[in-house]
Scaffold this motif. Structure first.
Motif, PDB file in Angstrom:
ATOM      1  N   ILE A 261      -2.213 -24.268  26.177  1.00 26.54           N
ATOM      2  CA  ILE A 261      -1.874 -25.569  26.716  1.00 26.54           C
ATOM      3  C   ILE A 261      -1.668 -26.179  25.195  1.00 26.54           C
ATOM      4  O   ILE A 261      -2.357 -26.015  24.211  1.00 26.54           O
ATOM      5  CB  ILE A 261      -3.223 -26.191  27.324  1.00 26.54           C
ATOM      6  N   HIS A 262      -0.692 -27.048  25.023  1.00 24.39           N
ATOM      7  CA  HIS A 262      -0.336 -27.720  23.837  1.00 24.39           C
ATOM      8  C   HIS A 262       0.126 -29.086  24.223  1.00 24.39           C
ATOM      9  O   HIS A 262       0.669 -29.395  25.254  1.00 24.39           O
ATOM     10  CB  HIS A 262       0.732 -26.826  23.185  1.00 24.39           C
ATOM     11  N   PRO A 263      -0.047 -29.771  22.964  1.00 22.87           N
ATOM     12  CA  PRO A 263       0.686 -31.422  23.208  1.00 22.87           C
ATOM     13  C   PRO A 263       2.060 -31.257  23.098  1.00 22.87           C
ATOM     14  O   PRO A 263       2.833 -30.550  22.272  1.00 22.87           O
ATOM     15  CB  PRO A 263      -0.171 -32.142  22.228  1.00 22.87           C
ATOM     16  N   LEU A 264       2.661 -32.360  23.656  1.00 22.74           N
ATOM     17  CA  LEU A 264       4.230 -32.474  23.510  1.00 22.74           C
ATOM     18  C   LEU A 264       4.206 -33.619  22.448  1.00 22.74           C
ATOM     19  O   LEU A 264       3.287 -34.477  22.506  1.00 22.74           O
ATOM     20  CB  LEU A 264       4.672 -33.025  25.143  1.00 22.74           C
ATOM     21  N   THR A 265       5.443 -33.705  21.760  1.00 25.30           N
ATOM     22  CA  THR A 265       5.874 -34.629  21.023  1.00 25.30           C
ATOM     23  C   THR A 265       6.990 -35.602  21.361  1.00 25.30           C
ATOM     24  O   THR A 265       7.653 -35.127  22.329  1.00 25.30           O
ATOM     25  CB  THR A 265       6.231 -34.049  19.521  1.00 25.30           C
ATOM     26  N   PRO A 266       7.168 -36.520  20.762  1.00 27.25           N
ATOM     27  CA  PRO A 266       8.343 -37.388  21.303  1.00 27.25           C
ATOM     28  C   PRO A 266       9.764 -36.523  21.319  1.00 27.25           C
ATOM     29  O   PRO A 266      10.336 -36.914  22.069  1.00 27.25           O
ATOM     30  CB  PRO A 266       8.369 -38.787  20.305  1.00 27.25           C
ATOM     31  N   ASP A 267       9.787 -35.701  20.271  1.00 28.91           N
ATOM     32  CA  ASP A 267      10.992 -34.912  20.432  1.00 28.91           C
ATOM     33  C   ASP A 267      11.112 -34.058  21.659  1.00 28.91           C
ATOM     34  O   ASP A 267      12.055 -33.380  21.911  1.00 28.91           O
ATOM     35  CB  ASP A 267      11.057 -33.999  19.222  1.00 28.91           C
ATOM     36  N   ASP A 268      10.221 -33.674  22.538  1.00 31.52           N
ATOM     37  CA  ASP A 268       9.850 -32.918  23.625  1.00 31.52           C
ATOM     38  C   ASP A 268      10.281 -33.750  24.810  1.00 31.52           C
ATOM     39  O   ASP A 268       9.929 -33.402  26.069  1.00 31.52           O
ATOM     40  CB  ASP A 268       8.739 -32.269  23.693  1.00 31.52           C
ATOM     41  N   TRP A 269      10.998 -34.895  24.574  1.00 27.18           N
ATOM     42  CA  TRP A 269      11.271 -35.807  25.877  1.00 27.18           C
ATOM     43  C   TRP A 269      11.760 -34.931  26.910  1.00 27.18           C
ATOM     44  O   TRP A 269      11.470 -35.287  27.988  1.00 27.18           O
ATOM     45  CB  TRP A 269      11.709 -37.195  25.541  1.00 27.18           C
ATOM     46  N   ALA A 270      12.729 -34.153  26.470  1.00 28.88           N
ATOM     47  CA  ALA A 270      13.634 -33.633  27.816  1.00 28.88           C
ATOM     48  C   ALA A 270      12.707 -32.531  28.574  1.00 28.88           C
ATOM     49  O   ALA A 270      12.879 -32.604  29.636  1.00 28.88           O
ATOM     50  CB  ALA A 270      14.937 -32.784  27.171  1.00 28.88           C
TER      51      ALA A 270
ATOM     52  N   LEU B 283       6.473 -40.650  25.378  1.00 32.56           N
ATOM     53  CA  LEU B 283       5.805 -39.622  24.713  1.00 32.56           C
ATOM     54  C   LEU B 283       5.141 -40.046  23.534  1.00 32.56           C
ATOM     55  O   LEU B 283       4.226 -39.706  22.795  1.00 32.56           O
ATOM     56  CB  LEU B 283       6.493 -38.463  24.359  1.00 32.56           C
ATOM     57  N   THR B 284       5.474 -41.298  22.903  1.00 33.78           N
ATOM     58  CA  THR B 284       5.046 -41.948  21.752  1.00 33.78           C
ATOM     59  C   THR B 284       3.781 -42.636  22.143  1.00 33.78           C
ATOM     60  O   THR B 284       2.856 -42.750  21.218  1.00 33.78           O
ATOM     61  CB  THR B 284       6.156 -43.175  21.249  1.00 33.78           C
ATOM     62  N   ALA B 285       3.767 -43.132  23.311  1.00 35.50           N
ATOM     63  CA  ALA B 285       2.685 -44.056  23.792  1.00 35.50           C
ATOM     64  C   ALA B 285       1.438 -43.487  24.214  1.00 35.50           C
ATOM     65  O   ALA B 285       0.469 -43.898  24.644  1.00 35.50           O
ATOM     66  CB  ALA B 285       3.055 -45.043  24.815  1.00 35.50           C
ATOM     67  N   ARG B 286       1.718 -42.030  24.610  1.00 34.39           N
ATOM     68  CA  ARG B 286       0.502 -41.321  25.040  1.00 34.39           C
ATOM     69  C   ARG B 286       0.491 -39.868  24.408  1.00 34.39           C
ATOM     70  O   ARG B 286       1.277 -39.533  23.799  1.00 34.39           O
ATOM     71  CB  ARG B 286       0.744 -41.021  26.645  1.00 34.39           C
ATOM     72  N   THR B 287      -0.577 -39.373  24.894  1.00 27.82           N
ATOM     73  CA  THR B 287      -0.638 -37.649  24.560  1.00 27.82           C
ATOM     74  C   THR B 287      -0.514 -37.085  25.920  1.00 27.82           C
ATOM     75  O   THR B 287      -1.220 -37.389  26.835  1.00 27.82           O
ATOM     76  CB  THR B 287      -2.166 -37.425  23.983  1.00 27.82           C
ATOM     77  N   GLN B 288       0.447 -36.176  25.762  1.00 27.73           N
ATOM     78  CA  GLN B 288       0.843 -35.341  27.038  1.00 27.73           C
ATOM     79  C   GLN B 288       0.702 -33.677  26.803  1.00 27.73           C
ATOM     80  O   GLN B 288       1.160 -33.475  25.665  1.00 27.73           O
ATOM     81  CB  GLN B 288       2.307 -35.739  27.510  1.00 27.73           C
ATOM     82  N   PHE B 289      -0.037 -33.082  27.397  1.00 26.47           N
ATOM     83  CA  PHE B 289      -0.327 -31.890  27.301  1.00 26.47           C
ATOM     84  C   PHE B 289       0.655 -31.020  28.395  1.00 26.47           C
ATOM     85  O   PHE B 289       0.860 -31.592  29.600  1.00 26.47           O
ATOM     86  CB  PHE B 289      -1.827 -31.418  27.436  1.00 26.47           C
ATOM     87  N   VAL B 290       0.944 -29.883  27.971  1.00 28.15           N
ATOM     88  CA  VAL B 290       1.749 -29.089  28.819  1.00 28.15           C
ATOM     89  C   VAL B 290       0.971 -27.524  28.954  1.00 28.15           C
ATOM     90  O   VAL B 290       0.604 -27.175  28.078  1.00 28.15           O
ATOM     91  CB  VAL B 290       3.339 -28.873  28.870  1.00 28.15           C
ATOM     92  N   ALA B 291       0.930 -27.251  30.205  1.00 32.32           N
ATOM     93  CA  ALA B 291       0.426 -25.846  30.401  1.00 32.32           C
ATOM     94  C   ALA B 291       1.398 -24.614  30.683  1.00 32.32           C
ATOM     95  O   ALA B 291       2.270 -24.988  31.433  1.00 32.32           O
ATOM     96  CB  ALA B 291      -0.691 -25.694  31.532  1.00 32.32           C
TER      97      ALA B 291
END
Length: 167
Positions: A15-24, A60-68
């Motif tokens: 599990i890791h956080p996404l960054t704004p660059d991970d928008w796609a 993704l700039t306004a939140r912290t989004q994690f992906v598994a």
């Protein structure tokens, strides 16, 4: 046609956080979630499909989004938005083939840990009425209904209820 369960060891889940660059990546995962489980979300697939690339980055700039992920395959996501001294849990979803494997519990634990690290004393979320699996998941982690109940949105009369967890 039912989902194919994947064989995995829960230790293989990353599990890791996404960054704004991970928008796609987030866009693709979110579109998949909205297509697979439209009953679980306030936003719709058509609304999400209409978003520009810039909007996806702003989300993704306004939140912290994690992906598994398991072996590089994205199987779930959960987000947290700080608001008014609390954290709002958003965009929780696990792919059908990842359900029942423990991924959902890992994601919820991750967002709880994130909120605690941010010094946010409370987490809140909404569950669409009738989504018993989601309610049971959150209840296992200490979330409880607050009594607040209302329509999902101004254009969607389905009901959702609020749950909270005090840290």
């Amino acid at each position: 046609m039912g989902a194919i369960m994947i064989s995995m060891d829960i230790e293989s889940v990353r599990i890791h956080p996404l960054t704004p660059d991970d928008w796609a990546r987030f866009r693709d995962l979110r579109l998949l979630a909205l297509a697979e489980a439209p009953y679980a979300f306030a936003s719709t697939l058509s609304e999400a499909q209409a978003r520009t690339d810039q909007v996806w980055g702003q989300i993704l700039t306004a939140r912290t989004q994690f992906v598994a992920t398991v072996d590089g395959r994205e199987l779930g996501t959960i987000g947290g938005v700080p608001e008014l001294g609390a954290a709002h849990v958003v965009s929780m979803w696990v792919a059908p083939e990842g359900r029942g494997t423990g991924i959902a519990d890992l994601l919820v634990r991750t967002i709880i840990d994130w909120a605690a690290a941010q010094g946010l004393p409370t987490l809140r979320l909404e569950v669409s009425d009738g989504n018993g699996a989601a309610e049971r998941l959150y209840h296992r982690h200490g979330f409880r209904r607050t009594g607040a109940l209302g329509p999902i949105s101004a254009t969607d009369p389905r009901l959702e209820f609020e749950m909270r967890l005090a840290l």
